[in-house]
Scaffold this motif. Structure first.
Motif, PDB file in Angstrom:
ATOM      1  N   MET A  97      23.228   4.660   0.723  1.00  0.00           N
ATOM      2  CA  MET A  97      23.704   6.017   0.973  1.00  0.00           C
ATOM      3  C   MET A  97      22.534   6.953   1.289  1.00  0.00           C
ATOM      4  O   MET A  97      22.609   7.788   2.188  1.00  0.00           O
ATOM      5  N   LEU A  98      21.432   6.795   0.553  1.00  0.00           N
ATOM      6  CA  LEU A  98      20.253   7.610   0.792  1.00  0.00           C
ATOM      7  C   LEU A  98      19.674   7.336   2.182  1.00  0.00           C
ATOM      8  O   LEU A  98      19.431   8.269   2.969  1.00  0.00           O
ATOM      9  N   VAL A  99      19.445   6.059   2.488  1.00  0.00           N
ATOM     10  CA  VAL A  99      18.840   5.698   3.777  1.00  0.00           C
ATOM     11  C   VAL A  99      19.749   6.100   4.936  1.00  0.00           C
ATOM     12  O   VAL A  99      19.294   6.647   5.947  1.00  0.00           O
ATOM     13  N   SER A 100      21.053   5.861   4.791  1.00  0.00           N
ATOM     14  CA  SER A 100      21.997   6.215   5.856  1.00  0.00           C
ATOM     15  C   SER A 100      22.039   7.723   6.062  1.00  0.00           C
ATOM     16  O   SER A 100      22.161   8.202   7.195  1.00  0.00           O
ATOM     17  N   GLY A 122      27.377   4.077   7.845  1.00  0.00           N
ATOM     18  CA  GLY A 122      26.645   3.525   6.711  1.00  0.00           C
ATOM     19  C   GLY A 122      26.850   4.346   5.450  1.00  0.00           C
ATOM     20  O   GLY A 122      26.985   3.793   4.345  1.00  0.00           O
ATOM     21  N   GLN A 123      26.901   5.669   5.600  1.00  0.00           N
ATOM     22  CA  GLN A 123      27.144   6.518   4.444  1.00  0.00           C
ATOM     23  C   GLN A 123      28.538   6.271   3.870  1.00  0.00           C
ATOM     24  O   GLN A 123      28.707   6.165   2.646  1.00  0.00           O
ATOM     25  N   LEU A 124      29.533   6.180   4.746  1.00  0.00           N
ATOM     26  CA  LEU A 124      30.900   5.939   4.281  1.00  0.00           C
ATOM     27  C   LEU A 124      31.026   4.579   3.608  1.00  0.00           C
ATOM     28  O   LEU A 124      31.702   4.431   2.585  1.00  0.00           O
ATOM     29  N   TYR A 138       8.428   9.522   1.754  1.00  0.00           N
ATOM     30  CA  TYR A 138       7.976   8.987   0.470  1.00  0.00           C
ATOM     31  C   TYR A 138       8.619   7.622   0.206  1.00  0.00           C
ATOM     32  O   TYR A 138       7.935   6.662  -0.181  1.00  0.00           O
ATOM     33  N   PHE A 139       9.924   7.520   0.403  1.00  0.00           N
ATOM     34  CA  PHE A 139      10.624   6.254   0.149  1.00  0.00           C
ATOM     35  C   PHE A 139      10.150   5.177   1.120  1.00  0.00           C
ATOM     36  O   PHE A 139       9.949   4.018   0.728  1.00  0.00           O
TER      37      PHE A 139
END
Length: 544
Positions: free
Chosen positions: A366-369, A377-379, A473-474
């Motif tokens: 969810m974060l990356v999307s 991707g979020q969904l 950062y990630f």
């Protein structure tokens, strides 16, 4: 105090100098924690199982106090209109919640963390439920402490303040000094968290009442029904049930502290739980101090960078959830201090988010999307977190909700149009079977707090630059994890803020926006909605 330097600092994010060492193999209260946690989880379905009407007295009390609060407002305070009317109702509901006891006070605490979700008058009133709740008498506190520790209070503590530092729904906390009698930390200053004596009994009764009432509320509170009332009760029951045993909270403290240390996060401090003095209703921990989180003048006066506090808090919160599957689940101003060295001290771990590996990876996706504007991707990640049924047609959801289109600017909509769009959006989500699982609820609640914290500590922070910095950062610090778990090559990951801008309702071409800018937009929308409400009341009076 013992100069630790190494020892437990190698494994957990504790203070540099503590009154005792935490040896994970020597904690007397840890033996049965896993068994206790499992037993509590098994108990929840029985507490909220639908059935006959609960015991009449408690049901009567709930209806009487809440009904009186709403009824008296309707007859008097409602006539004031606008903010004054909302403030009057909020005050009456807060007083009713405190009268009804721990369960309803805890609901009030959750509301108090809902800046931007609930009316500000309601949030401001229920903030008083965090630590301004009437306290138990010292005689009651003494009985609980001596019963659980099996010793006279004076045999354990050389000092014990009769007036609590704070009192909330489940417990109250007292300053004390450990007796210097050979026990770990003898002579050291501590905080003693003491549970209210019959709180477990009251919570169980109230959960049964809520579970009985919840089915009758389906469809009657449209926005709240996004999680549907019975599901809300289930989430609330899972959350509050774990708070009733302080041994679980002590383990939560250790798990979050260990996660922060593994992540190399040096900007946070967790108080050490005592190796011996932890029971179901008593928790003795190291005392930490600092500036209240909203004391901006004090923090800045100490030369502390408030922007840095916001940035490190956001990164630490996201890392814990998405890489280790554990995070503080109840962030609010009463649970944090900013120390003079700029580090943030976290308290009150009764509510802690714990993710299975599947859900942890869904959070990470969810974060990356979100940072790459991958709507599907979020969904998919939200679906895998349990917010949508497993067989949901994601492409249809995207098309029906227009998620692949530029959003409407809410500041350009009339109140009627805005209400229509919100109702349409909620109705369609409900049609897909959308719900709000516990882990996602805690995450969203924390994000609402972070939003408010930015407004307090760093209103001029460039949000677009901030999100880009987090993404960088990630990608830089967790490249191997992103590749191994998601198959994402950080070198090829391009930050795209389109979906983030859409979520804020701003122009996609906008290059910079601060919290102050967003707050001005929110206030404009709220002002229009208040004016719309006043006009409706005037028309009603005229036609009546």
């Amino acid at each position: 105090m013992t100069d630790l330097h190494a020892g437990d600092l190698d494994v957990a994010a504790f203070s540099d100098h503590g009154p005792w060492l935490v040896d994970l193999d020597e904690l007397e209260w840890m033996d049965r924690v896993d068994t206790i946690r499992s037993a509590i989880h098994r108990q929840v379905p029985d507490l909220i199982a639908p059935g006959r009407m609960p015991a009449g007295r408690r049901m009567f009390d709930v209806v009487r106090h809440l009904g009186t609060a709403v009824g008296s407002w309707y007859l008097t305070g409602r006539r004031r209109g606008g903010s004054e009317s909302t403030a009057d109702l909020s005050h009456r509901l807060r007083v009713a919640a405190e009268t009804l006891g721990p369960t309803y006070i805890k609901l009030g605490q959750i509301i108090s963390s809902g800046q931007g979700v609930f009316p500000k008058e309601l949030v401001n009133e229920f903030i008083k439920c965090r630590d301004q709740v009437p306290s138990e008498s010292f005689e009651t506190v003494r009985r609980v402490v001596e019963s659980d520790l099996g010793k006279p209070l004076e045999a354990v503590f050389s000092e014990f303040d009769e007036t609590p530092l704070a009192a909330a729904s489940i417990a109250q906390v007292h300053r004390a000094v450990l007796a210097d009698n050979g026990q770990p930390g003898g002579g050291g200053e501590v905080v003693v968290k003491v549970q209210r004596p019959r709180v477990a009994e009251f919570v169980h009764q109230d959960l049964r009442v809520m579970a009985w009432i919840a089915p009758f509320m389906i469809g009657r509170i449209p926005v709240s029904s996004l999680a549907n009332p019975p599901a809300l009760v289930e989430v609330f029951a899972e959350t509050i049930a774990e708070e009733l045993d302080f041994r679980l909270e002590a383990e939560n403290m250790l798990d979050v502290a260990r996660s922060l240390r593994k992540l190399g996060q040096t900007a946070f401090v967790i108080p050490r739980p005592h190796p011996q003095l932890v029971t179901r209703r008593v928790l003795v921990m190291e005392r930490l101090s600092g500036f209240n989180f909203d004391d901006v003048a004090g923090i800045k006066g100490a030369g502390i960078d408030t922007h840095e506090i916001v940035k490190t808090s956001m990164i630490g919160f996201l890392e814990g959830a998405m890489l280790h599957g554990v995070f503080h689940g109840d962030l609010h101003g009463g649970n944090l201090f900013v120390q003079t060295d700029g580090r943030t001290a976290l308290f009150d771990f009764g509510i802690t988010g714990r993710l299975s590996d599947v859900k942890r990876q869904a959070f990470l996706r969810m974060l990356v999307s979100g940072m790459t504007s991958d709507i599907r991707g979020q969904l998919a990640a939200i679906r895998d977190l349990g917010a949508l049924p497993a067989d949901t047609d994601l492409d249809r959801v995207i098309a029906d909700l227009g998620l692949d289109q530029a959003p409407l600017d809410p500041t350009q909509l009339s109140p009627e149009q805005l209400i229509h769009e919100l109702q349409r959006f909620v109705k369609q989500l409900l049609g897909y079977g959308a719900s709000l699982p516990k882990e996602l609820m805690l995450f969203v609640k924390n994000m609402v707090f972070v939003d408010a914290a930015i407004g307090t500590l760093a209103p001029d922070l460039d949000l677009f630059a901030h999100v880009t910095e987090i993404a960088t950062y990630f990608a830089t610090n967790h490249a191997q994890t992103l590749m191994a778990e998601l198959g994402v090559n950080p070198d090829e990951m391009e930050v795209d803020l389109t979906s983030f801008k859409d979520s804020l309702g701003v122009d996609r071409e906008l290059e910079t926006v601060t919290y102050a800018d967003l707050q001005a937009r929110r206030e404009l929308i709220q002002s229009r909605m208040r004016d719309h409400s006043k006009q409706k009341r005037r028309r009603f009076r005229f036609t009546g």
